[in-house]
Design a protein around this motif. Structure first.
Motif, short mmCIF file in Angstrom:
data_model
loop_
_atom_site.label_atom_id
_atom_site.label_comp_id
_atom_site.label_asym_id
_atom_site.label_seq_id
_atom_site.Cartn_x
_atom_site.Cartn_y
_atom_site.Cartn_z
N ALA A 1 0.83 -1.20 0.00
CA ALA A 1 0.00 0.00 0.00
C ALA A 1 0.87 1.26 0.00
O ALA A 1 0.58 2.23 -0.72
N TRP A 2 1.95 1.27 0.79
CA TRP A 2 2.84 2.42 0.82
C TRP A 2 3.61 2.58 -0.48
O TRP A 2 4.02 3.69 -0.84
N THR A 3 3.81 1.49 -1.21
CA THR A 3 4.55 1.56 -2.48
C THR A 3 3.77 2.28 -3.56
O THR A 3 4.32 2.62 -4.62
N VAL A 4 2.49 2.54 -3.31
CA VAL A 4 1.69 3.33 -4.25
C VAL A 4 2.31 4.72 -4.44
O VAL A 4 2.24 5.30 -5.53
N LEU A 5 2.93 5.27 -3.38
CA LEU A 5 3.51 6.61 -3.48
C LEU A 5 4.64 6.69 -4.50
O LEU A 5 4.61 7.55 -5.39
N PRO A 6 5.67 5.81 -4.44
CA PRO A 6 6.68 5.86 -5.52
C PRO A 6 6.10 5.47 -6.88
O PRO A 6 6.61 5.91 -7.91
N ALA A 7 5.03 4.67 -6.89
CA ALA A 7 4.39 4.33 -8.17
C ALA A 7 3.78 5.58 -8.81
O ALA A 7 3.87 5.78 -10.03
N LEU A 8 3.17 6.45 -7.99
CA LEU A 8 2.64 7.71 -8.51
C LEU A 8 3.77 8.60 -9.03
O LEU A 8 3.59 9.30 -10.03
N ALA A 9 4.92 8.56 -8.34
CA ALA A 9 6.06 9.34 -8.82
C ALA A 9 6.52 8.86 -10.19
O ALA A 9 6.88 9.67 -11.06
N VAL A 10 6.50 7.53 -10.40
CA VAL A 10 6.87 6.99 -11.71
C VAL A 10 5.88 7.45 -12.78
O VAL A 10 6.28 7.82 -13.90
N LEU A 11 4.59 7.46 -12.46
CA LEU A 11 3.59 7.93 -13.42
C LEU A 11 3.80 9.39 -13.79
O LEU A 11 3.65 9.78 -14.95
N LEU A 12 4.17 10.22 -12.80
CA LEU A 12 4.43 11.63 -13.09
C LEU A 12 5.63 11.79 -14.02
O LEU A 12 5.62 12.64 -14.91
N VAL A 13 6.65 10.96 -13.82
CA VAL A 13 7.83 11.02 -14.69
C VAL A 13 7.46 10.69 -16.14
O VAL A 13 8.01 11.27 -17.08
N LEU A 14 6.51 9.78 -16.32
CA LEU A 14 6.12 9.39 -17.68
C LEU A 14 5.44 10.52 -18.44
O LEU A 14 5.37 10.49 -19.67
#
Length: 305
Positions: free
Chosen positions: A131-144
């Protein structure tokens, strides 16, 4: 360092082959509820005499659209079933990974007690960590979104076709790198939880981020090797499966064996990566402890030298 971790991890997976079979067999069992309704619908649509011709060979998309048109409610029901099986598989894999990392961290070979107790002990923590890993996943989406934004700023709303083409490939490349980075952070955070018995998942995620960022070359190269091995496995499997095209029971059986061998190979690669990552984590931390000990031993003498 990563070469030694790779060799040690491969040796360790050889001594723990039972866990690969647990991963493989449970995945096979979870796929059965998805295949049964589809199998029954195909039997009703075609008749049993034509099933061999259907299952062998390449996928016929004309048949797929005709079949879905004849069963309008099947797609929605299969969609819910696929989503349910996917969620179950995700949580079951999280459960098993606790036992896998517990065995690899202990380094004494497979033990049913260590494996299943570790799976039960760390399952709740791994769910919270996911659940906490969603935060870096959102960061990856922003980079895209950055390549598209840069294209818009530099070339306007209607850029040249080659600009859009290469921007698309940049997004694809960043996407794969981002997924690998995200997986690395999640894996090393889980290893930290198992080795330190950490209960705070935010701290575990920070530790995973710290280790990957400080040792990005080693950790990423190791993961990239297994990613390339997975691509190679697919390149071998795909033409081999397409070549098995004959309405013959023996050919269908051979195709099933090839498919299961490919599935087993993917599970083997995943667990071997886990073993190598656990060894690399230990090597990195041991090197850090040795460096810290050297600094402490030098003391003021080293400072004035």
């Amino acid at each position: 360092m990563w070469r030694t971790s790779l060799q040690t991890g491969i040796n360790q997976i050889r001594a723990n082959g039972r866990m690969v079979w647990i991963y493989y067999l449970t995945s096979l069992v979870l796929a059965i509820p998805l295949m049964l309704p589809l199998w029954n619908s195909l039997r009703q649509f075609l008749g049993t005499s034509e099933m061999g011709a259907l299952l062998a060979g390449r996928l016929d998309w004309d048949f797929v659209f005709e079949f879905l048109h004849a069963h309008p409610g099947l797609l929605s029901s299969l969609g819910w079933l696929i989503a349910t099986v996917f969620v179950l598989h995700f949580f079951w894999s999280l459960f098993l990974s606790g036992g896998v990392f517990a065995v690899f961290a202990e380094g004494r070979g497979y033990s049913a007690l260590t494996f299943w107790s570790g799976a039960a002990k760390y399952f709740g923590r791994f769910v919270r960590l996911a659940a906490w890993t969603v935060l870096p996943a959102l960061a990856v989406l922003l980079v895209l979104f950055l390549p598209g934004l840069v294209k818009r700023v530099l070339f306007g709303r209607d850029p040249y076709e080659n600009i859009s083409y290469w921007t698309g490939w940049v997004v694809v490349g960043l996407g794969y790198i981002g997924l690998l980075w995200l997986k690395l952070v999640f894996d090393y955070a889980r290893i930290y939880v198992v080795k330190s018995d950490e209960g705070n998942m935010r701290a575990a995620l920070r530790e995973g981020l710290r280790l990957v960022l400080r040792n990005f070359g080693r950790t990423f190269l190791l993961a990239l090797l297994f990613f390339a091995a997975g691509v190679l496995l697919w390149l071998i499997y795909n033409p081999l499966a397409n070549s098995l095209a004959a309405p013959n029971g023996l050919v269908v059986l051979l195709l099933f064996a090839v498919q299961q061998a490919s599935l087993f190979g993917r599970k083997l690669l995943r667990l071997t990566l886990y073993a190598c990552e656990t060894q690399l984590d230990e090597a990195i931390r041991q090197a850090g402890r040795q460096a810290s000990q050297t600094v402490n031993e030098l003391g003021w003498e080293g400072a004035w030298a």
